[in-house]
Design a protein around this motif. Structure first.
Motif, PDB file in Angstrom:
ATOM      1  N   GLN A  12       0.795  -1.227   0.000  1.00 29.16           N
ATOM      2  CA  GLN A  12       0.000   0.000   0.000  1.00 29.16           C
ATOM      3  C   GLN A  12       0.826   1.275   0.000  1.00 29.16           C
ATOM      4  OE1 GLN A  12      -3.007   0.066   3.098  1.00 29.16           O
ATOM      5  NE2 GLN A  12      -3.274  -2.153   3.022  1.00 29.16           N
ATOM      6  N   ALA A  18     -12.227   6.574   4.384  1.00 27.84           N
ATOM      7  CA  ALA A  18     -11.192   6.586   3.363  1.00 27.84           C
ATOM      8  C   ALA A  18     -11.031   5.185   2.779  1.00 27.84           C
ATOM      9  CB  ALA A  18      -9.868   7.061   3.954  1.00 27.84           C
ATOM     10  N   ASN A  32      -8.392   2.825   1.077  1.00 26.30           N
ATOM     11  CA  ASN A  32      -6.947   2.727   0.872  1.00 26.30           C
ATOM     12  C   ASN A  32      -6.270   4.068   1.101  1.00 26.30           C
ATOM     13  OD1 ASN A  32      -7.132  -0.002   0.212  1.00 26.30           O
ATOM     14  ND2 ASN A  32      -7.431   0.441  -1.959  1.00 26.30           N
ATOM     15  N   ASP A  63      -7.549   7.017   0.657  1.00 25.97           N
ATOM     16  CA  ASP A  63      -8.048   8.062  -0.239  1.00 25.97           C
ATOM     17  C   ASP A  63      -9.434   8.514   0.214  1.00 25.97           C
ATOM     18  OD1 ASP A  63      -8.901   8.209  -3.801  1.00 25.97           O
ATOM     19  OD2 ASP A  63      -8.648   9.778  -2.289  1.00 25.97           O
ATOM     20  N   TRP A  64      -9.556   9.794   0.580  1.00 22.17           N
ATOM     21  CA  TRP A  64     -10.835  10.332   1.018  1.00 22.17           C
ATOM     22  C   TRP A  64     -11.693  10.815  -0.143  1.00 22.17           C
ATOM     23  CZ3 TRP A  64     -13.298  10.037   5.536  1.00 22.17           C
ATOM     24  CH2 TRP A  64     -12.554   9.653   6.667  1.00 22.17           C
ATOM     25  N   GLY A  65     -11.175  10.750  -1.368  1.00 23.39           N
ATOM     26  CA  GLY A  65     -11.901  11.247  -2.525  1.00 23.39           C
ATOM     27  C   GLY A  65     -13.305  10.687  -2.679  1.00 23.39           C
ATOM     28  N   ASP A  81     -13.988  17.603  -9.844  1.00 20.24           N
ATOM     29  CA  ASP A  81     -12.748  16.882  -9.536  1.00 20.24           C
ATOM     30  C   ASP A  81     -11.705  17.826  -8.962  1.00 20.24           C
ATOM     31  OD1 ASP A  81     -12.947  14.595 -12.388  1.00 20.24           O
ATOM     32  OD2 ASP A  81     -13.860  14.533 -10.388  1.00 20.24           O
ATOM     33  N   SER A  95      -9.944  17.613  -5.303  1.00 18.41           N
ATOM     34  CA  SER A  95      -8.492  17.674  -5.126  1.00 18.41           C
ATOM     35  C   SER A  95      -8.114  18.715  -4.082  1.00 18.41           C
ATOM     36  CB  SER A  95      -7.817  17.986  -6.464  1.00 18.41           C
ATOM     37  OG  SER A  95      -6.416  18.044  -6.306  1.00 18.41           O
ATOM     38  N   LYS A 148      -8.946  17.442  -0.625  1.00 20.90           N
ATOM     39  CA  LYS A 148      -7.944  16.442  -0.212  1.00 20.90           C
ATOM     40  C   LYS A 148      -6.648  17.114   0.213  1.00 20.90           C
ATOM     41  CE  LYS A 148      -7.609  12.771  -2.887  1.00 20.90           C
ATOM     42  NZ  LYS A 148      -7.600  11.937  -4.112  1.00 20.90           N
ATOM     43  N   ARG A 173      -4.848  16.812   3.854  1.00 15.14           N
ATOM     44  CA  ARG A 173      -3.433  16.481   4.054  1.00 15.14           C
ATOM     45  C   ARG A 173      -2.748  17.539   4.911  1.00 15.14           C
ATOM     46  NH1 ARG A 173      -3.685  14.215  -1.230  1.00 15.14           N
ATOM     47  NH2 ARG A 173      -3.397  16.269  -2.180  1.00 15.14           N
ATOM     48  N   GLY A 191      -5.030  13.083   6.952  1.00 13.95           N
ATOM     49  CA  GLY A 191      -5.988  11.993   6.798  1.00 13.95           C
ATOM     50  C   GLY A 191      -6.455  11.352   8.076  1.00 13.95           C
TER      51      GLY A 191
END
Length: 994
Positions: A134, A261, A263, A265-267, A283, A287, A290, A294, A299
């Protein structure tokens, strides 16, 4: 001296020096903290002149700390969130915290899996393998050395969605001990799991007062003592949802999506939160959000900022987007008000009417109005419940042999109790490799277990736990993941063996496994559920079913349970309804012709006519024949019952719904010489009888004996067994078909309150705790719990609790030494063990270095902590007794020595010195002994010189003056000792307290 080198990126090969006093570069402040129990950290405060000032990027910038004397690497780590400050002189500074490389292990999340029969080394490698898959290469680890072995190697370890670091701590370190050591060497990260890291230095480098250590401070902490232990086992979670959800609606009011999240990724969660709040997000905006995440928390949903102005004001920023409590409460959505849940913070962010302009890096805050009080949509799981279907739809109903069917059948005798807890789909009778979901639900378990092989479990909104097992040669043949929702007919795996076993229960799955070979209603026949009530056995030719009104069998081994009626469900409620009607009708016990009234108005009955009609109703038998205690045996055998027990025991075994008891030896039980009753559930028997309180005419001669009745079920049976007229002998018949779910035991209704854990109460006289009298005598009653997450058996939990008590310690001792008082501070290493000698602080012992705090600019202000020495209760008590004894001994000794010193001033003989030595005895007063030995040596030297020529007389006189001075020093030493004694006793020389 220490040198610090910085790297803008973790993959950079060349760095630059930011601290090295030798070359004139120094941080304003710097502290390196090394610990055996927590991650190593570095704190650097830099001014504007430093090369690193303003260049630190959290998670990117890395630093290394070296010992300048030997170029040994002491620390490598990454930057966290910086803190900026302007001092009173107008100079700006920045403080950065760096965390050790073991923090890389929090950057990965383990997937749910159950692993059995793995050694600690194999299990650790499995976790690290998942971690490495990962993260980028610079965060990957190589397992280098594992020395931890234990008797729990074959235990079942369940890995849930947790960081790799948490999984290692919970399932290895906290469970079986040992220490994790990480090292960065030659550009690679290594991880060791050691039973006892460090080395012993028993005589190589002892720490000794008045030699290489001037003082030491001991901290004794008995606050963690437990004197009343509450052992807790595995958590029992409810498996019956409060609401049913249906995702068939397409009007936009019911939504399903990720709320965590994926993996890292909170997207996806950001997009789903926006959809729930009925707003669109591009998108580019995803971004940006995110990037804010960070910057604010990297996260983490639970991080708390305890160092900025908000914290100083009493409301620190928290969680994913670093909301402060007042602001979060102002924008939070009802039902989503947990500030430490990332999805709740995302909803609050989108609840700001100006969110798209307010959210940006460099600090953000909501400025708009609140859009909603409640969520404008319903969030529901996807695809649960629904219809039923075959795991191999193209094969249709197909055929099943007796050994494949649920329950007790010919062909299944090889199983314990002959009972099969599920339905087997063979590759010949039900061909096909794709395994389809038989019912919608959420995947709650995936694992491997002996007897089950690779398996997985789904749970549906309507309360069914469905087990798919024995079909999958490897984990890769299972095509679903824990947490995933499946729909009826969806392909969930590939069959690579000769059959698939389907098991269905409404109980907790782990609980149900305890009854895999017991037909007590825990497991449900899958066949009528899957095939809509159609059962293979109902196609049997009618002539194969022999319906008899007399006992056609003289052998107790005769089993006609292959009849169609044996394969249907036991409708126990139909019999219970009849029992309630008899009570309402004030039924009177009668053994004559009136016993047939049970079939019509329930005015009269005897024991056997009552049980006959009860069973006929329960199995939907339309032939209303009433049997007696002699002929009832044959009726039961021919209608799906098997003989479970016969004999002379006077205590009941574990009972089940529908069990029929017949008392009186066959051939001798006619009329009043026999009796019969039927079980309403596992804890309650129903009978028609006379003689009990509450009977006819005020009540009815039908009775219910359970856990709280008078008499109870146990007392009722014991009364009959011990007061039986004639030879005591009885029979227990058990239904072999599908028994309805029972409300009994710790699985009442199949539902258990969420959060409840298994306790020792069932095997400890109802008490869920264990008292520890010797500790209570010392410290009083202090309640405390210890949890073993993998234990569900109360007896095993009790054994664990007793073992824990034997190993409990009374206090934790730590010893702190400063660098200025300790020569060669640098050579002491964390985890190494050194001999510690200071009788005023503790007895001589080998202690571990558990922490070092290194001041990079002022090494002499560094400190080192020894210990985590845990003492048993007896050690704790002995220490107190020893201190008291030594104080009394010192009092006597100092008083005596005071007089002897006066004699020494007048001329001390070796005999007197020997007396002082004897008086000192075992009292360990190193400095006093040292002074005494020096004085003795001087006097012996004086005697030698007195025997020399007259020309040496001057030297002797000079030596005599030296001796007098030594005696004066000795007197001062005694005064100092007296002062120490006063402190030990809790006062000063003037009598006041310390």
């Amino acid at each position: 001296m220490y040198r610090v080198i910085a790297y803008d990126e973790p993959t950079d090969k060349a760095g630059y020096v930011v601290h090295d006093p030798v070359v004139g570069l120094a941080a304003s402040e710097g502290k390196l903290t090394m610990s055996s129990s927590q991650a190593n950290t570095l704190s650097l405060t830099l001014n504007q002149a430093n090369k690193l000032f303003g260049k630190v990027r959290p998670m990117h910038t890395h630093v290394e700390v070296y010992d300048s004397d030997n170029s040994k690497l002491l620390f490598r780590g990454r930057a966290l969130k910086p803190e900026r400050e302007m001092k009173s002189n107008g100079q700006f500074s920045q403080t950065y915290d760096f965390e050790d490389i073991d923090s890389y292990l929090i950057d990965s999340v383990q997937r749910y899996i159950e692993i059995a029969n793995a050694t600690p080394e194999e299990f650790l490698k499995k976790l690290i393998e998942e971690h490495n898959s990962q993260v980028p290469e610079y965060k990957q680890f190589t397992v280098r050395k594992v020395t931890v072995t234990n008797k729990k190697d074959n235990t079942l370890r369940k890995v849930d969605y947790q960081t790799t670091k948490d999984a290692i701590k919970k399932l290895l370190i906290d469970s079986i001990g040992g220490s994790i050591i990480v090292e960065y060497k030659d550009g690679k990260n290594y991880i060791d799991y050691l039973k006892s890291p460090g080395q012993d230095h028993s005589m190589e480098a002892p720490l000794k007062i008045a030699e290489n250590m001037q003082s030491a401070k001991v901290a004794i902490d008995p606050s963690k003592v437990i004197t009343r232990l509450v052992p807790l086992g595995a958590q029992i979670e409810t498996q019956k949802p409060d609401e049913k959800h249906d995702d068939s609606s397409d009007d936009g009011t019911k939504l399903s999506g990720p709320m965590h999240a994926i993996n890292g990724d909170w997207g996806p969660s950001i997009k789903f939160a926006a959809k729930c709040m009925k707003t669109s997000v591009s998108d580019a905006e995803v971004s940006t959000i995110k990037d804010v995440i960070r910057h604010e928390s990297n996260g983490s949903e639970t991080i708390v900022n305890n160092w900025d102005s908000n914290a100083a004001a009493g409301h620190p920023s928290k969680g994913l987007l670093q909301f402060i409590e007042p602001t979060f409460k102002a924008y939070a959505i009802e039902g989503y008000t947990d500030i430490l849940k990332g999805f709740d913070q995302l909803l609050a962010m989108f609840n700001d009417s100006n969110w798209n302009s307010d959210v940006h890096t460099g600090g953000w805050g909501p400025t708009g109005s609140k859009r909603y009080d409640k969520l404008p949509v319903d969030i529901v799981p996807s695809g649960t419940g629904g219809g039923w279907g075959s795991p191999f739809p193209s094969a249709g109903h197909g055929s099943f042999s007796g050994g494949q069917l649920f329950g007790v059948h010919a062909g299944g005798e090889f199983r314990q109790n002959g009972f099969h807890d599920g339905l087997d789909f063979g590759s010949v009778d039900h061909p096909g490799s794709d395994v389809h979901a038989i019912h919608g639900g959420k995947v709650t378990k995936i694992g491997y277990m002996g007897g089950l092989g690779n398996y997985f479990v789904t749970h549906s909104d309507d309360g069914y736990n469905i087990d798919y097992q024995e079909a999958f040669g490897s984990r890769s043949n299972i095509h679903v993941n824990v947490g995933q929702y499946v729909k009826t007919g969806q392909v969930v795996g590939t069959r690579t063996t000769d059959h698939l076993h389907i098991g269905i229960t409404k109980k907790d799955f782990d609980y149900a496994l305890r009854y895999a070979f017991t037909n007590n209603g825990t497991w449900i026949d899958p066949e009528p559920l899957i095939f809509g009530g159609s059962k293979q056995t109902r196609s049997l030719i009618k002539k194969n079913f022999i319906s008899t009104k007399t006992d056609n069998s003289n052998s107790s081994s005769t089993d006609n349970s292959n009849s169609p009626l044996a394969k249907q469900g036991l409708d126990i409620q139909a019999g219970i309804d009849m029992f309630n009607k008899a009570k309402a009708a004030h039924l009177e016990y009668a053994m004559d012709y009136r016993r047939a009234d049970i079939l019509t108005d329930q005015k009269h009955a005897d024991c056997s006519s009552f049980v006959s009609f009860f069973v006929e109703l329960a199995i939907h038998e339309t032939d209303r024949t009433l049997y007696n205690t002699e002929t009832l045996h044959g009726f039961l055998k021919n209608h799906g019952y098997i003989l479970h027990y016969e004999g002379t025991n006077k205590t009941l075994p574990a009972m089940q719904t529908g069990d029929v008891i017949i008392m009186g030896k066959k051939g001798q039980s006619a009329g009043a010489a026999g009796h019969t009753a039927v079980m309403k559930d596992a804890d309650t028997v129903l009978e028609c009888s006379s003689g009990w309180p509450g009977g006819y005419p005020d009540g009815a001669d039908v009775f219910e004996h359970g856990k709280s009745s008078n008499p109870t079920l146990t007392d009722w049976f014991s009364h009959d067994a011990n007061n039986w007229s004639g030879e005591w002998y009885w029979y227990l018949y058990r239904f072999s078909g599908n028994i309805p779910e029972q409300d009994s035991g710790d699985q009442k209704g199949g539902t258990i309150k969420s959060g409840v854990r298994y306790t020792i109460a069932p095997v400890n006289d109802g008490k869920d705790y264990l008292d520890i009298p010797e500790f209570q005598n010392e410290f009083g009653i202090i309640n405390g719990e210890v949890t073993w997450d993998d234990i569900k058996d109360p007896a095993k939990l009790l054994a664990k609790g007793k073992t824990w008590i034997k190993a409990q310690k009374a206090s934790t001792n730590t010893f702190t030494v400063s660098a200025i008082e300790l020569k060669e501070y640098e050579r002491f290493k964390v985890y190494d063990r050194y001999l510690f000698i200071n009788p005023y602080v503790a007895e001589q012992q080998l202690l571990t270095v558990i922490g070092k705090e290194i001041d990079l600019n002022k090494p002499h202000k560094s400190t080192m902590t020894f210990g985590d020495k845990t003492t048993r209760l007896t050690d704790y008590q002995n220490d107190l007794k020893k201190v008291s004894k030594d104080v009394e001994s010192l009092k006597s000794t100092i008083s005596t020595i005071g007089g002897d010193v006066s004699s020494m001033r007048a001329g001390t003989s070796s005999v007197e010195l020997a007396t002082i030595s004897e008086q000192l005895g075992t009292v360990d007063v190193p400095q006093l002994k040292k002074d005494y030995e020096g004085t003795q040596k001087d006097i012996e030297d004086s005697k030698t010189r007195l025997d020399t020529a007259e020309t040496d007389l001057k030297t002797v006189k000079k030596d005599d003056e030296t001796t007098k001075q030594t005696l004066a020093d000795y007197q001062k030493t005694i005064a100092d000792l007296d002062e120490r004694l006063k402190k030990l006793e809790g006062g000063n020389t003037n009598g006041t307290g310390v």
